[in-house]
Design a protein around this motif. Sequence first.
Motif, PDB file in Angstrom:
ATOM      1  N   LEU A  49      76.820  42.462  58.456  1.00 44.42           N
ATOM      2  CA  LEU A  49      77.697  43.220  57.563  1.00 44.42           C
ATOM      3  C   LEU A  49      78.864  42.408  57.014  1.00 44.42           C
ATOM      4  CD1 LEU A  49      77.846  46.644  59.429  1.00 44.42           C
ATOM      5  CD2 LEU A  49      76.524  46.061  57.380  1.00 44.42           C
ATOM      6  N   THR A  50      79.266  41.343  57.709  1.00 42.35           N
ATOM      7  CA  THR A  50      80.454  40.602  57.292  1.00 42.35           C
ATOM      8  C   THR A  50      80.162  39.200  56.777  1.00 42.35           C
ATOM      9  OG1 THR A  50      80.882  39.746  59.525  1.00 42.35           O
ATOM     10  CG2 THR A  50      81.910  41.853  58.929  1.00 42.35           C
ATOM     11  N   SER A  51      78.907  38.831  56.597  1.00 44.65           N
ATOM     12  CA  SER A  51      78.594  37.477  56.137  1.00 44.65           C
ATOM     13  C   SER A  51      78.302  37.462  54.643  1.00 44.65           C
ATOM     14  CB  SER A  51      77.390  36.925  56.904  1.00 44.65           C
ATOM     15  OG  SER A  51      76.236  37.669  56.594  1.00 44.65           O
ATOM     16  N   GLY A  52      78.307  36.269  54.085  1.00 47.52           N
ATOM     17  CA  GLY A  52      77.975  36.092  52.676  1.00 47.52           C
ATOM     18  C   GLY A  52      79.201  36.036  51.782  1.00 47.52           C
ATOM     19  N   LYS A  53      78.929  35.798  50.500  1.00 49.20           N
ATOM     20  CA  LYS A  53      80.019  35.704  49.531  1.00 49.20           C
ATOM     21  C   LYS A  53      80.640  37.064  49.236  1.00 49.20           C
ATOM     22  CE  LYS A  53      78.163  31.601  47.385  1.00 49.20           C
ATOM     23  NZ  LYS A  53      77.539  31.011  46.214  1.00 49.20           N
ATOM     24  N   GLN A  54      79.817  38.097  49.262  1.00 49.18           N
ATOM     25  CA  GLN A  54      80.297  39.461  49.050  1.00 49.18           C
ATOM     26  C   GLN A  54      79.845  40.322  50.229  1.00 49.18           C
ATOM     27  OE1 GLN A  54      78.615  40.483  45.250  1.00 49.18           O
ATOM     28  NE2 GLN A  54      80.403  39.693  44.150  1.00 49.18           N
ATOM     29  N   PRO A  55      80.585  40.287  51.328  1.00 53.23           N
ATOM     30  CA  PRO A  55      80.161  41.053  52.514  1.00 53.23           C
ATOM     31  C   PRO A  55      80.213  42.562  52.280  1.00 53.23           C
ATOM     32  CG  PRO A  55      82.336  40.103  52.844  1.00 53.23           C
ATOM     33  CD  PRO A  55      81.832  39.580  51.540  1.00 53.23           C
ATOM     34  N   VAL A  56      79.340  43.266  52.975  1.00 52.29           N
ATOM     35  CA  VAL A  56      79.324  44.727  52.893  1.00 52.29           C
ATOM     36  C   VAL A  56      80.632  45.280  53.439  1.00 52.29           C
ATOM     37  CG1 VAL A  56      78.147  46.806  53.710  1.00 52.29           C
ATOM     38  CG2 VAL A  56      76.818  44.793  53.080  1.00 52.29           C
ATOM     39  N   ASP A  58      84.345  43.805  54.566  1.00 55.47           N
ATOM     40  CA  ASP A  58      85.200  42.620  54.555  1.00 55.47           C
ATOM     41  C   ASP A  58      86.304  42.788  55.591  1.00 55.47           C
ATOM     42  OD1 ASP A  58      86.463  40.281  54.012  1.00 55.47           O
ATOM     43  OD2 ASP A  58      87.080  40.811  51.976  1.00 55.47           O
ATOM     44  N   LEU A  59      86.203  42.023  56.681  1.00 52.28           N
ATOM     45  CA  LEU A  59      87.200  42.086  57.743  1.00 52.28           C
ATOM     46  C   LEU A  59      88.183  40.920  57.679  1.00 52.28           C
ATOM     47  CD1 LEU A  59      84.884  43.120  60.711  1.00 52.28           C
ATOM     48  CD2 LEU A  59      86.293  44.588  59.283  1.00 52.28           C
ATOM     49  N   GLY A  60      88.143  40.195  56.581  1.00 52.65           N
ATOM     50  CA  GLY A  60      89.064  39.077  56.405  1.00 52.65           C
ATOM     51  C   GLY A  60      88.817  37.971  57.413  1.00 52.65           C
ATOM     52  N   TRP A  61      89.802  37.733  58.258  1.00 50.75           N
ATOM     53  CA  TRP A  61      89.721  36.677  59.270  1.00 50.75           C
ATOM     54  C   TRP A  61      88.544  36.874  60.232  1.00 50.75           C
ATOM     55  CZ3 TRP A  61      91.535  32.023  60.308  1.00 50.75           C
ATOM     56  CH2 TRP A  61      91.513  31.555  61.599  1.00 50.75           C
ATOM     57  N   TRP A  62      88.101  38.101  60.459  1.00 50.50           N
ATOM     58  CA  TRP A  62      87.061  38.421  61.443  1.00 50.50           C
ATOM     59  C   TRP A  62      85.651  38.405  60.856  1.00 50.50           C
ATOM     60  CZ3 TRP A  62      88.559  38.110  66.257  1.00 50.50           C
ATOM     61  CH2 TRP A  62      89.899  38.300  66.551  1.00 50.50           C
ATOM     62  N   ASN A  63      85.475  37.989  59.604  1.00 49.11           N
ATOM     63  CA  ASN A  63      84.135  37.888  59.024  1.00 49.11           C
ATOM     64  C   ASN A  63      83.330  36.803  59.739  1.00 49.11           C
ATOM     65  OD1 ASN A  63      84.630  39.870  57.184  1.00 49.11           O
ATOM     66  ND2 ASN A  63      84.856  38.508  55.439  1.00 49.11           N
ATOM     67  N   TYR A  64      82.006  36.944  59.719  1.00 47.35           N
ATOM     68  CA  TYR A  64      81.120  35.954  60.337  1.00 47.35           C
ATOM     69  C   TYR A  64      81.270  34.632  59.587  1.00 47.35           C
ATOM     70  CZ  TYR A  64      76.873  33.958  62.322  1.00 47.35           C
ATOM     71  OH  TYR A  64      75.975  33.158  62.981  1.00 47.35           O
ATOM     72  N   PRO A  65      81.639  33.545  60.288  1.00 48.77           N
ATOM     73  CA  PRO A  65      82.014  32.312  59.593  1.00 48.77           C
ATOM     74  C   PRO A  65      80.864  31.389  59.195  1.00 48.77           C
ATOM     75  CG  PRO A  65      82.431  32.075  61.931  1.00 48.77           C
ATOM     76  CD  PRO A  65      81.944  33.475  61.715  1.00 48.77           C
ATOM     77  N   TRP A  66      79.702  31.517  59.820  1.00 48.60           N
ATOM     78  CA  TRP A  66      78.629  30.555  59.585  1.00 48.60           C
ATOM     79  C   TRP A  66      77.610  31.074  58.578  1.00 48.60           C
ATOM     80  CZ3 TRP A  66      79.110  31.159  65.290  1.00 48.60           C
ATOM     81  CH2 TRP A  66      80.085  30.304  65.788  1.00 48.60           C
TER      82      TRP A  66
END
Length: 105
Positions: A49-56, A58-66
């Motif tokens: 849910l939090t990865s990619g250029k446009q995440p479903v 957006d948790l900011g700092w807590w998005n999946y980084p890889w």
Amino acid sequence: RRNERPALGVQMNPPVASSLLAFLSRRANTRGVYAGIAACLIVTTWATLTSGKQPVVDLGWWNYPWHELTIGAAGHVVLVVIGYLASLLFSGTLKAIVTKMVPAR
């Protein structure tokens, strides 16, 4: 247009990782495997849910980084580590190990 985000079920395969957990350790037990699978589902859902250029989401700092292709691998690592530690915890082995490490007062 093809969906750029792989389906959640394609990203992970908990039975494979739980079999690996049982293969690597005799201490693995059912409760530990279930805890590992639950942790894997949580991590995989969060990462998807939090990865990619446009995440479903957006948790900011807590998005999946890889990269998105590492979601399955990260989920499997979490399953094995959490499953092993939970198996130790539920069997009482972890308490015995910590008791040996911490000196008595």
